[in-house]
Design a protein around this motif. Structure first.
Motif, mmCIF file in Angstrom:
data_model
loop_
_atom_site.group_PDB
_atom_site.id
_atom_site.type_symbol
_atom_site.label_atom_id
_atom_site.label_comp_id
_atom_site.label_asym_id
_atom_site.label_seq_id
_atom_site.Cartn_x
_atom_site.Cartn_y
_atom_site.Cartn_z
ATOM 1 N N ASN A 167 -10.814 6.169 -31.733
ATOM 2 C CA ASN A 167 -11.607 6.089 -30.492
ATOM 3 C C ASN A 167 -12.945 6.797 -30.635
ATOM 4 O O ASN A 167 -13.945 6.363 -30.064
ATOM 5 C CB ASN A 167 -10.813 6.696 -29.335
ATOM 6 C CG ASN A 167 -9.611 5.852 -28.957
ATOM 7 O OD1 ASN A 167 -9.621 4.635 -29.100
ATOM 8 N ND2 ASN A 167 -8.555 6.492 -28.468
ATOM 9 N N TYR A 168 -12.961 7.858 -31.411
ATOM 10 C CA TYR A 168 -14.217 8.570 -31.629
ATOM 11 C C TYR A 168 -15.219 7.695 -32.376
ATOM 12 O O TYR A 168 -16.397 7.610 -32.004
ATOM 13 C CB TYR A 168 -13.934 9.858 -32.410
ATOM 14 C CG TYR A 168 -15.176 10.575 -32.881
ATOM 15 C CD1 TYR A 168 -15.980 11.279 -31.990
ATOM 16 C CD2 TYR A 168 -15.549 10.534 -34.229
ATOM 17 C CE1 TYR A 168 -17.127 11.925 -32.425
ATOM 18 C CE2 TYR A 168 -16.680 11.194 -34.669
ATOM 19 C CZ TYR A 168 -17.463 11.884 -33.763
ATOM 20 O OH TYR A 168 -18.605 12.521 -34.201
ATOM 21 N N TYR A 169 -14.751 7.011 -33.420
ATOM 22 C CA TYR A 169 -15.661 6.144 -34.178
ATOM 23 C C TYR A 169 -16.076 4.920 -33.361
ATOM 24 O O TYR A 169 -17.212 4.437 -33.490
ATOM 25 C CB TYR A 169 -14.997 5.725 -35.491
ATOM 26 C CG TYR A 169 -14.980 6.831 -36.520
ATOM 27 C CD1 TYR A 169 -16.141 7.252 -37.146
ATOM 28 C CD2 TYR A 169 -13.785 7.465 -36.870
ATOM 29 C CE1 TYR A 169 -16.135 8.271 -38.089
ATOM 30 C CE2 TYR A 169 -13.758 8.482 -37.804
ATOM 31 C CZ TYR A 169 -14.938 8.880 -38.407
ATOM 32 O OH TYR A 169 -14.928 9.894 -39.342
ATOM 33 N N LYS A 170 -15.168 4.403 -32.530
ATOM 34 C CA LYS A 170 -15.539 3.301 -31.648
ATOM 35 C C LYS A 170 -16.624 3.731 -30.671
ATOM 36 O O LYS A 170 -17.562 2.973 -30.381
ATOM 37 C CB LYS A 170 -14.313 2.807 -30.882
ATOM 38 C CG LYS A 170 -13.348 1.970 -31.705
ATOM 39 C CD LYS A 170 -12.109 1.629 -30.926
ATOM 40 C CE LYS A 170 -12.413 0.842 -29.684
ATOM 41 N NZ LYS A 170 -11.187 0.478 -28.938
ATOM 42 N N LYS A 171 -16.512 4.937 -30.157
ATOM 43 C CA LYS A 171 -17.524 5.441 -29.236
ATOM 44 C C LYS A 171 -18.856 5.636 -29.938
ATOM 45 O O LYS A 171 -19.923 5.405 -29.365
ATOM 46 C CB LYS A 171 -17.042 6.756 -28.627
ATOM 47 C CG LYS A 171 -17.954 7.299 -27.538
ATOM 48 C CD LYS A 171 -17.382 8.574 -26.931
ATOM 49 C CE LYS A 171 -18.322 9.108 -25.856
ATOM 50 N NZ LYS A 171 -17.809 10.377 -25.254
ATOM 51 N N MET A 172 -18.809 6.068 -31.199
ATOM 52 C CA MET A 172 -20.046 6.226 -31.958
ATOM 53 C C MET A 172 -20.783 4.896 -32.100
ATOM 54 O O MET A 172 -22.019 4.838 -32.043
ATOM 55 C CB MET A 172 -19.749 6.804 -33.343
ATOM 56 C CG MET A 172 -19.430 8.278 -33.361
ATOM 57 S SD MET A 172 -19.144 8.872 -35.040
ATOM 58 C CE MET A 172 -20.697 8.462 -35.812
ATOM 59 N N ILE A 173 -20.029 3.811 -32.294
ATOM 60 C CA ILE A 173 -20.649 2.493 -32.457
ATOM 61 C C ILE A 173 -21.135 1.949 -31.121
ATOM 62 O O ILE A 173 -22.200 1.341 -31.025
ATOM 63 C CB ILE A 173 -19.646 1.527 -33.108
ATOM 64 C CG1 ILE A 173 -19.284 2.013 -34.508
ATOM 65 C CG2 ILE A 173 -20.195 0.113 -33.161
ATOM 66 C CD1 ILE A 173 -18.168 1.227 -35.162
#
Length: 399
Positions: A167-173
């Protein structure tokens, strides 16, 4: 009456019609003219017939059908040809089915291997993510850091930590890279321009062009230098906000703005990715939206703040374009008028397909009105001066 019998020599033809060449040979002494079937035909004339057929004689005998030998011969020939064609078709179908079966088996085998490779790859990646991302964090001394998952079962801990990282990497994108894309406004004794101008780069300031010989090149739009000098401080704080990547945008902006009129540069990591579009989120600019104007050529990029947007047609690289000159006058008029909320002005121009043409037309009408007012004022001044000139001698004469 003696019977007149007709003997036929049968020849099988090709096609759906069976063409029989029948040669009549009269075995009666009375001659060919006594045979009722061939009274209108000459000897040895071919007669086309359809199967099945019957032959009749002129006698009153009980034989009503044709010669069994001849009919049996025709049937045998037909059956032989039909069986041969059927065997050929069966052989060809068997050959095709065998070939198709081999192709189907090979394709199915390749598909199974492909699924196997993908299954093993995804399983390995999933296990790696579970072990690497799901492991508890450790401090510099190697001690395990206690978190909200530490009191759960081991497998659940690892799984929930992995989901947290995903979820953290999805939010970064998806989200902008930071909550405040611009620093806080400058305070005294520094000068902060009253308005913020947000510009797109591709399609507004430059045009991308690609050829086999040169690759990608960016053409500078006519009037860019004049435009940047007109909207630069003290009127506007100029920000370039584009969906291009940084390694593409920064060299272009360095060549495009040698005088430093552009204060800030925001690239793709500062956009919000929604429904396949990189959207410019003006809420993250850290500026008052009453004083923010964004100029773009893609409506999807500014759909979250359409009231602050000026949409222009995308520049196609033509050299006779002067839209930036008209845009500079339009923005400069807004800034010098000290508009309290730019959205009210832009709401009026959103009614038109081409806001710049509408602005030019309004400016032309305003100029005509000003010229008309100047003429009226000039006439009034001339009339006042004439009245004063005629009144002064009379007054002196009376005195």
């Amino acid at each position: 009456m003696a019977a007149c019998k007709c003997v036929f020599n049968v020849t099988l033809g090709y096609g759906r019609k069976a063409l029989f060449s029948a040669v009549a040979r009269n075995v009666n002494v009375r001659g060919l003219s006594s045979c009722s079937i061939f009274t209108k035909y000459v000897s040895r004339r071919p007669i086309p017939l359809r199967l099945p057929f019957r032959w009749y004689s002129t006698s009153n005998s009980s034989v009503q059908t044709g010669s069994p030998k001849v009919q049996g011969l025709a049937d045998e020939i037909l059956k032989k040809q039909i069986s041969e064609s059927a065997n050929k078709e069966a052989a060809s179908n068997e050959g095709e089915s065998e070939e198709d079966r081999k192709k189907r088996e090979s394709s199915w085998k390749a598909l199974k291997y492909t699924f196997l490779v993908f299954g093993v790859s995804f399983s390995a990646i999933g296990i790696y993510m579970l072990v690497e991302w799901g492991a508890p964090r450790r401090d510099e001394n190697g001690e395990v850091i206690h978190d909200e998952f530490s009191d759960m079962p081991l497998l659940q801990q690892y799984f929930l930590r992995m989901l947290q990282e995903i979820n953290y990497y999805k939010k970064m994108i998806r989200d902008p890279s930071r909550d405040k894309l611009l620093p806080d406004p400058l305070e005294e004794p520094y000068y902060q321009p009253p308005y913020t101008l947000v510009l797109e780069m591709t399609g507004l300031l430059v045009h991308p062009d690609w050829t086999y010989q040169t690759g990608w090149r960016f053409k500078k739009r006519p009037g860019v230098d004049f435009f940047l000098t007109q909207v630069a401080p003290p009127l506007f704080e100029v920000v370039v906000y584009t969906a291009e990547l940084g390694f593409t945008a920064f060299p272009i902006l360095d060549a495009l703005d040698p005088n430093g009129c552009i204060a800030y540069r925001l690239v793709r990591d500062a956009t919000r990715y929604v429904d396949g579009h990189h959207i410019k989120d003006l809420d993250c600019l850290n500026r008052d939206l009453k004083k923010v104007i964004v100029v773009d050529c893609n409506p999807n990029s500014v759909k979250m703040h359409s009231r602050n947007a000026i949409l222009l047609p995308k520049w196609q690289g033509n050299d006779d374009d002067r839209s930036l000159v008209d845009l500079a006058f339009f923005l400069k008029t807004i800034a010098t008028s000290q508009v309290a909320d730019v959205r009210e002005v832009l709401d009026f121009y959103h009614k038109f397909d081409n806001p710049l043409e509408a602005f030019k037309e309004n400016q032309r009408k305003l100029q005509e009105q000003q010229e008309e007012m100047q003429k009226i004022q000039k006439k009034q001044q001339e009339s006042r001066s004439s009245l004063t000139g005629s009144w002064a001698p009379n007054f002196l004469r009376k005195t």
